[in-house]
Design an enzyme around this catalytic site. Structure first.
Site, PDB file in Angstrom:
ATOM      1  N   HIS A  63       0.843  -1.195   0.000  1.00 47.51           N
ATOM      2  CA  HIS A  63       0.000   0.000   0.000  1.00 47.51           C
ATOM      3  C   HIS A  63       0.880   1.249   0.000  1.00 47.51           C
ATOM      4  O   HIS A  63       1.933   1.254   0.637  1.00 47.51           O
ATOM      5  CB  HIS A  63      -0.862   0.045   1.267  1.00 47.51           C
ATOM      6  CG  HIS A  63      -1.897  -1.018   1.329  1.00 47.51           C
ATOM      7  ND1 HIS A  63      -1.632  -2.296   1.764  1.00 47.51           N
ATOM      8  CD2 HIS A  63      -3.212  -1.000   1.001  1.00 47.51           C
ATOM      9  CE1 HIS A  63      -2.735  -3.011   1.721  1.00 47.51           C
ATOM     10  NE2 HIS A  63      -3.706  -2.263   1.256  1.00 47.51           N
ATOM     11  N   MET A  98       8.055  -3.297   4.971  1.00 48.35           N
ATOM     12  CA  MET A  98       8.600  -3.295   3.618  1.00 48.35           C
ATOM     13  C   MET A  98       9.337  -1.998   3.307  1.00 48.35           C
ATOM     14  O   MET A  98      10.338  -2.001   2.589  1.00 48.35           O
ATOM     15  CB  MET A  98       7.502  -3.549   2.584  1.00 48.35           C
ATOM     16  CG  MET A  98       6.908  -4.945   2.670  1.00 48.35           C
ATOM     17  SD  MET A  98       8.143  -6.274   2.616  1.00 48.35           S
ATOM     18  CE  MET A  98       8.881  -5.996   1.023  1.00 48.35           C
ATOM     19  N   GLU A  99       8.870  -0.900   3.870  1.00 53.81           N
ATOM     20  CA  GLU A  99       9.548   0.383   3.658  1.00 53.81           C
ATOM     21  C   GLU A  99      10.939   0.366   4.305  1.00 53.81           C
ATOM     22  O   GLU A  99      11.908   0.859   3.705  1.00 53.81           O
ATOM     23  CB  GLU A  99       8.690   1.524   4.207  1.00 53.81           C
ATOM     24  CG  GLU A  99       7.477   1.845   3.358  1.00 53.81           C
ATOM     25  CD  GLU A  99       6.342   0.823   3.416  1.00 53.81           C
ATOM     26  OE1 GLU A  99       5.417   0.920   2.593  1.00 53.81           O
ATOM     27  OE2 GLU A  99       6.361  -0.086   4.283  1.00 53.81           O
ATOM     28  N   ASP A 113      27.244   0.604  -5.731  1.00 55.12           N
ATOM     29  CA  ASP A 113      27.427   1.381  -6.961  1.00 55.12           C
ATOM     30  C   ASP A 113      28.560   2.389  -6.832  1.00 55.12           C
ATOM     31  O   ASP A 113      29.381   2.536  -7.732  1.00 55.12           O
ATOM     32  CB  ASP A 113      26.133   2.101  -7.329  1.00 55.12           C
ATOM     33  CG  ASP A 113      26.313   3.004  -8.538  1.00 55.12           C
ATOM     34  OD1 ASP A 113      26.705   2.490  -9.605  1.00 55.12           O
ATOM     35  OD2 ASP A 113      26.087   4.220  -8.405  1.00 55.12           O
TER      36      ASP A 113
END
Length: 145
Positions: A63, A98-99, A113
């Site tokens: 959500h 999840m965040e 990176d």
């Protein structure tokens, strides 16, 4: 997507952690701010915050959640591991696990990176939920940490 319209709004938090294993020399370059792409930890912090805010765009069944706070912290073992921890907060009808996991994942990928020019064999390890509070399922605190 699960219907959460009948769930009560509560204060909710989640904390997650990710570990990067690297050469001690790479970790030292990060800590001294001597990598060509810039301040690795500052950029990774911003990447983690941005990713947490966009989690519902990355993870199909999540959500969109109005986040009230996101903290990203870095520490190391003094040798060859960098730890990234994110704590995410909201007041809402569903949790922010999840965040938090997305935040540490994006921050870890950003570190990779920015450092890949000096070390390509770094490993992103052990991404996990550390704790969560709020909601009908109650609190969770990882017992092995």
């Amino acid at each position: 997507m699960v219907d959460v319209s009948d769930k009560a709004e509560t204060k909710r938090t989640a904390a997650a952690r990710s570990t990067l294993k690297m050469n001690p020399e790479t970790l030292e370059l990060i800590k001294q701010g001597k990598l060509k792409k810039g301040d690795v930890l500052a950029v990774a912090q911003v990447a983690g915050i941005m990713a947490a805010k966009k989690t519902s765009e990355w993870i199909p069944m999540c959500h969109p959640i109005p986040l009230t706070g996101i903290d990203i912290a870095f520490s190391d073992n003094g040798a060859d591991e960098l730890y990234i921890e994110a704590t995410v907060r909201t007041t809402g009808q569903t949790g922010v696990e999840m965040e938090a996991l997305t935040a540490v994942s994006a921050a870890a990928l950003t570190v990779y990176d920015m450092c890949k020019a000096v070390q390509k064999d770094m490993e992103i390890r052990s991404t996990m939920l550390i704790s969560k509070t709020g909601g009908k399922n109650g609190d969770f605190h990882r017992s092995d940490r």
